[in-house]
Design a protein around this motif. Structure first.
Motif, mmCIF file in Angstrom:
data_model
loop_
_atom_site.group_PDB
_atom_site.id
_atom_site.type_symbol
_atom_site.label_atom_id
_atom_site.label_comp_id
_atom_site.label_asym_id
_atom_site.label_seq_id
_atom_site.Cartn_x
_atom_site.Cartn_y
_atom_site.Cartn_z
ATOM 1 N N ALA A 292 5.801 -3.130 -10.355
ATOM 2 C CA ALA A 292 4.434 -3.590 -10.108
ATOM 3 C C ALA A 292 3.630 -2.627 -9.244
ATOM 4 O O ALA A 292 2.470 -2.897 -8.941
ATOM 5 N N ALA A 293 4.200 -1.502 -8.847
ATOM 6 C CA ALA A 293 3.519 -0.569 -7.944
ATOM 7 C C ALA A 293 2.092 -0.215 -8.374
ATOM 8 O O ALA A 293 1.205 -0.140 -7.529
ATOM 9 N N PRO A 294 1.810 -0.043 -9.667
ATOM 10 C CA PRO A 294 0.440 0.306 -10.047
ATOM 11 C C PRO A 294 -0.599 -0.780 -9.734
ATOM 12 O O PRO A 294 -1.764 -0.475 -9.545
ATOM 13 N N VAL A 295 -0.184 -2.029 -9.678
ATOM 14 C CA VAL A 295 -1.147 -3.117 -9.436
ATOM 15 C C VAL A 295 -0.821 -3.909 -8.172
ATOM 16 O O VAL A 295 -1.347 -4.989 -7.962
ATOM 17 N N LEU B 36 0.818 -1.212 0.000
ATOM 18 C CA LEU B 36 0.000 0.000 0.000
ATOM 19 C C LEU B 36 0.857 1.269 0.000
ATOM 20 O O LEU B 36 0.494 2.269 -0.625
ATOM 21 N N VAL B 37 1.996 1.244 0.666
ATOM 22 C CA VAL B 37 2.905 2.394 0.638
ATOM 23 C C VAL B 37 3.451 2.593 -0.780
ATOM 24 O O VAL B 37 3.477 3.718 -1.294
ATOM 25 N N LEU B 38 3.877 1.512 -1.420
ATOM 26 C CA LEU B 38 4.363 1.622 -2.804
ATOM 27 C C LEU B 38 3.259 2.106 -3.743
ATOM 28 O O LEU B 38 3.489 2.945 -4.607
ATOM 29 N N TYR B 39 2.057 1.578 -3.552
ATOM 30 C CA TYR B 39 0.923 2.010 -4.381
ATOM 31 C C TYR B 39 0.622 3.484 -4.142
ATOM 32 O O TYR B 39 0.342 4.224 -5.079
ATOM 33 N N GLY B 40 0.699 3.906 -2.879
ATOM 34 C CA GLY B 40 0.448 5.312 -2.559
ATOM 35 C C GLY B 40 1.435 6.236 -3.239
ATOM 36 O O GLY B 40 1.072 7.332 -3.685
ATOM 37 N N SER B 41 2.685 5.804 -3.352
ATOM 38 C CA SER B 41 3.682 6.643 -4.031
ATOM 39 C C SER B 41 3.379 6.745 -5.524
ATOM 40 O O SER B 41 3.563 7.798 -6.123
ATOM 41 N N PHE B 42 2.893 5.662 -6.113
ATOM 42 C CA PHE B 42 2.500 5.692 -7.522
ATOM 43 C C PHE B 42 1.237 6.538 -7.693
ATOM 44 O O PHE B 42 1.123 7.348 -8.595
ATOM 45 N N ARG B 43 0.284 6.344 -6.797
ATOM 46 C CA ARG B 43 -1.021 7.001 -6.865
ATOM 47 C C ARG B 43 -0.892 8.525 -6.773
ATOM 48 O O ARG B 43 -1.641 9.259 -7.409
#
Length: 166
Positions: free
Chosen positions: A129-132, A50-57
């Motif tokens: 893979a951060a976006p997914v 979720l932290v990696l996704y948040g950085s992408f988001r």
């Protein structure tokens, strides 16, 4: 440990020792502690995801961000169910032809060696893979949940069959 009245040695299984034979309180304590440990590891992995996704988001425009979040929720629900299904099918397949204790130990040893190499090679893939990544974490959550909610592990079935055949 030997069975009552015989000199047949009860094999020790990784993670369960010889507690699998009687399935008493010590057995259930070991299974519960193993599941809790995996749950903690999985929670940490989901946090990192979720932290990696948040950085992408954060790099997305607000409208796209809302749409992408919806896509991630849908993909995560599907991935959770898919991970559960994959694990249950694999469990069913292994119950049909359970490994003997020695085969199980060798397979676990090989799996551990492979997972270390994959973990080292996979660091770059995590960033790509951060976006997914929420969907990947959901798949892992479904897989782990299915793995720890079975009545009996294939290694136990294989060990029981081995004891029965002598």
């Amino acid at each position: 440990m030997t069975t009552a009245g015989t000199d047949l040695k009860i094999p020790s299984l990784p993670g369960l020792g010889t507690t699998w034979y009687e399935r008493g309180p010590r057995y259930w304590l070991r299974r519960t502690l193993g599941a809790v440990l995996w749950l903690l590891v999985l929670a940490f992995c989901c946090y990192v995801a979720l932290v990696l996704y948040g950085s992408f988001r954060g790099a997305l425009p607000p409208t796209v961000r809302t749409v992408w979040d919806g896509v991630q929720v849908a993909a995560s629900v599907v991935a959770l169910a898919w991970g559960w299904r994959v694990q249950r099918r694999d469990h069913r397949r292994k119950l049909l032809d359970p490994p003997a204790p020695d085969e199980f130990r060798a397979a676990k040893r090989d799996e551990s060696r492979r997972s270390v190499r994959l973990a080292l090679a996979g660091r770059v893939l995590w960033l790509l893979a951060a976006p997914v990544i929420p969907a990947l974490a959901a798949w892992g959550a479904g897989w782990c949940a299915a793995a720890f909610t079975v009545r009996e592990y294939p290694s136990e079935v294989g060990a029981r069959r081995r004891l029965a055949t002598g």
